[in-house]
Design an enzyme around this catalytic site. Sequence first.
Site, mmCIF file in Angstrom:
data_model
loop_
_atom_site.group_PDB
_atom_site.id
_atom_site.type_symbol
_atom_site.label_atom_id
_atom_site.label_comp_id
_atom_site.label_asym_id
_atom_site.label_seq_id
_atom_site.Cartn_x
_atom_site.Cartn_y
_atom_site.Cartn_z
ATOM 1 N N HIS A 34 0.833 -1.369 -0.149
ATOM 2 C CA HIS A 34 0.096 0.162 -0.009
ATOM 3 C C HIS A 34 0.944 1.289 -0.090
ATOM 4 C CE1 HIS A 34 -3.991 -1.711 0.742
ATOM 5 N NE2 HIS A 34 -3.188 -2.699 1.312
ATOM 6 N N LYS A 84 -8.582 13.086 4.504
ATOM 7 C CA LYS A 84 -7.513 12.190 4.745
ATOM 8 C C LYS A 84 -6.687 12.539 5.853
ATOM 9 C CE LYS A 84 -6.655 13.799 0.552
ATOM 10 N NZ LYS A 84 -6.773 12.366 -0.002
ATOM 11 N N ARG A 85 -5.832 11.343 6.044
ATOM 12 C CA ARG A 85 -4.841 11.554 6.827
ATOM 13 C C ARG A 85 -4.093 12.719 6.657
ATOM 14 N NH1 ARG A 85 -4.440 7.579 11.352
ATOM 15 N NH2 ARG A 85 -2.751 8.664 11.814
ATOM 16 N N LYS A 137 0.798 14.284 1.631
ATOM 17 C CA LYS A 137 -0.617 14.588 0.971
ATOM 18 C C LYS A 137 -0.757 16.211 0.763
ATOM 19 C CE LYS A 137 -2.575 10.396 3.551
ATOM 20 N NZ LYS A 137 -3.082 9.466 2.353
ATOM 21 N N THR A 183 -8.636 6.663 -1.825
ATOM 22 C CA THR A 183 -9.883 6.225 -2.215
ATOM 23 C C THR A 183 -10.966 7.317 -1.769
ATOM 24 O OG1 THR A 183 -9.509 5.163 0.232
ATOM 25 C CG2 THR A 183 -9.585 3.886 -1.727
ATOM 26 N N LYS A 236 -14.786 8.156 -3.514
ATOM 27 C CA LYS A 236 -15.957 8.373 -2.773
ATOM 28 C C LYS A 236 -16.564 9.838 -3.261
ATOM 29 C CE LYS A 236 -14.005 5.803 0.649
ATOM 30 N NZ LYS A 236 -13.024 5.775 1.860
HETATM 31 C C1 GPK Z 1 -1.156 3.128 2.985
HETATM 32 F F1 GPK Z 1 1.001 2.327 3.922
HETATM 33 C C2 GPK Z 1 -0.295 2.735 4.007
HETATM 34 C C3 GPK Z 1 -0.635 2.649 5.477
HETATM 35 O O1 GPK Z 1 0.103 2.209 6.106
HETATM 36 N N1 GPK Z 1 -1.986 3.047 5.646
HETATM 37 C C4 GPK Z 1 -2.778 3.493 4.574
HETATM 38 O O2 GPK Z 1 -3.779 3.775 4.827
HETATM 39 C C5 GPK Z 1 -3.320 3.996 2.044
HETATM 40 N N2 GPK Z 1 -2.388 3.456 3.367
HETATM 41 C C6 GPK Z 1 -2.538 4.797 1.186
HETATM 42 O O3 GPK Z 1 -1.621 5.692 1.647
HETATM 43 C C7 GPK Z 1 -3.838 5.056 0.087
HETATM 44 O O4 GPK Z 1 -3.078 5.866 -0.850
HETATM 45 C C8 GPK Z 1 -4.427 3.849 -0.243
HETATM 46 O O5 GPK Z 1 -5.428 4.164 -1.285
HETATM 47 C C9 GPK Z 1 -4.821 3.002 0.710
HETATM 48 O O6 GPK Z 1 -3.788 2.747 1.861
HETATM 49 C C10 GPK Z 1 -5.549 1.996 0.510
HETATM 50 O O7 GPK Z 1 -4.904 1.212 -0.271
#
Ligand code: GPK
Length: 803
Positions: free
Chosen positions: A347, A533-534, A539, A639, A643
Amino acid sequence: MALTKEQFIADFKDMALKMYAAPLEDLSSQQLYQALALLTRTYIAQPWADTKKRYDQEETKQVYYFSIEFLPGRLLQSNLLNLGILDAVEAGLHALDLHPQKIFDAEADPGLGNGGLGRLASAFMDAMASVGMAGNGNGIRYQYGLFKQAFVNGYQVELPDDWMRNGFPWETRKENRAVTIKFGGWVELKPSRSGNLRVIYHQTDDVLAVPYDVAMVGYHNGVVNNLRLWSAEAPINAGSRFTLEQKERINQITQILYPDDSDNAGKELRLRQEYFFTSAGIQSIVRHYRRTHNSMAGFADRVAIHINDTHPAMAIPELMRVLMDDEHVSWNEAWRITLKVMSYTNHTLLSEALEVWPIDMFSGLLPRIYQIVQEIDRRFRLAFVPQFGQAMIDRIAPLGNGQVRMAYLATIGSHAINGVAPIHSELLKKDVLHDLFEIFPERFNNKTNGITPRRWIQIGDRPLAHLLDKKIGTTWRKNPLALRKLHDFSDDPHFLSDLNAAKAENKRALAKYIDQTVHVKVDPDAIFDVQIKRLHAYKRQLLHVLGILDAYLALKRGEKRPKRLHIFGAKAAPSYVYAKEIIKVMNAVADMVNGDPEVSPYLQVVFLPNYGVTMAEKIIPAADISEQISTAGKEASGTSNMKLMSAGALTLATLDGANIEIKNAVGDDNIEIFGLTEDEIAGYYRRGDYRARDFYEKDPRLHAVLDMLVNGQIPGIETEGRDIFNSLLTYNDEYFVLADFESYLAANAKLDALYQQPQAWAKKALVNIAESGRFSADFTVQRYGHDIWHVVPQTPEDDGLGN
Ligand code: GPK
């Protein structure tokens, strides 16, 4: 299922009476919620039992999705919707003079995850059930979820999330399915008389893993799958042998979720958590399989195990352990089975997020698992050094630099590894896992993320859902590709007005919510510009803030701008100092802007505390603009971009993650793209010639907004403003905020101009809604099912997502 309003009313009164020995009118919203949830469980019970029985009888291949995070969101409305009884229940509640929404709002949101990764896991659970796939979740029942965020004087403060205070009515404790997990001690390997190796454990710390099952209800198909969450307890009958401290240590394992998104801090408790739920899952899968099979030979034809990032990567050595030590399978045969069963999703490309464990810690806590990892490492080197050379194999072997490297282990022990959007999957092959790609090119693939429109449109956006039903019928509810029928109405002025009216209704509702939660009166006629988002440097919430400061200065100069409301939702990891400084600045900017009577009629900023799934359901339907402005090449997929597009928001985006797929879906005219491309950024890195200060010196608008960080104009940010200023100028702006500033402003100006033409805007919104169906997680899991898990026989239709 079929349920009339009358039947529901009778059932509900009966349930409430049995639970509380009181009539409905005496009950609190929380009690009404508990009664309604329990009643719903009684409706779920039979199809749940039937699904399980059918899978067993038909020997359906099972998919197990291992994830250290799940973010299911509230379950009551979603379960009622998927059962097909939401309308009957709401009608019944109204007839009883009760407010459905008040009851729904009494439900706690299980925050068992940080962000995208956890939410994706839950979207997949919902999707697998809804497409009739035998999908099982495997995770941790955290007693405390992700911290609750509050702002005190603009600073983030973290409060415990005691989400199970009122119990969790959706779970079922399965005491009879508990398993024992062994930590520490040492192992002795002894050949036994039968010739098998006997593994004898000495002085281990044993922990009982008790599963709690949660029903995952499929949409209108009678399927109910299982999400299994494990809780740590002291072993039974050994209670008296444990001191309070020892019990405390055991309970700790499932007490808290690590609140860090994309950072690997290497803490021992985290390693314990990972092995705990992974071992529990593997043991219970093998046990279930062995109830009906007398050898493990056919295991890989009946079981697929997917690891969501590397947190459960110990599933690889753990399955090897169970196969060899308990089932007496040879190494070679065990490895063949393991490879066939396991698959892995990555991810992130951020190096700080790639998990590694110090060998000392790992081998001390998991001595048997470490032996197996050593053997995997030894055989990997043996097999590939001759062809690829020592230097390359040293770089990517599971063990190296005194560490266990989980992403390498996961890739070596899986038959498939995927990224979550095409650009991300390509970069994995090019950079992060390049050497492993050289060795195992056939394992690498892409699976673009997905979302569940059931939650985001059917539940979250009722005005839009009703409008869609009226215009294109209800088939989109089952198959979101049917949203494409909307294209027929892209020149229908009445429909475009109706779309704008639905958006306006959502904006009024959000304005009311904002007033109630943060006591800011916002204008529902403003452009609602959303970034949720976080909080992370890559970001680039900071870029958004600099854009706001530019607008502030323009308004102060007397420029006219259409009114914009900037809405933020974002939690920062408690230890992430820079992210928390940005939060403080965001709040300070909000106060300055909102408190300035010259400016606030045209510009407002609201930072809603404690963003999560439930809040997202309120914000997304009201969004006009979706900010997806990460540094190109950094966001794996995103994501919230999907949405927000499905709610008709126009995406303001860099060419990063799945933004690129959105652009391909809607066409260049229906998205606002700006900024450096991944290629251009890679060029800067290669040449080492990015000079942030040049941008500051050449662009007077940029100069002016950056100076605001340090010239005292924004009250209360002396330290934070200086730190951020320095990160951009002294430390050369790691995320290319300054390089993208000008094109970001230009893209915003285009959106401002477009908003002056409501019909033109609505037309673009329509295209976004119409093309959002391809991002349904139902399709995503079908592609995983076909390409990776081998549970979907027919090739899914091409969705144009580069999968
Ligand atoms: C990626 F590495 C990580 C993590 O530790 N937590 C997390 O939520 C996210 N992510 C990505 O940052 C997004 O770009 C991605 O859409 C999401 O995972 C799902 O794949």
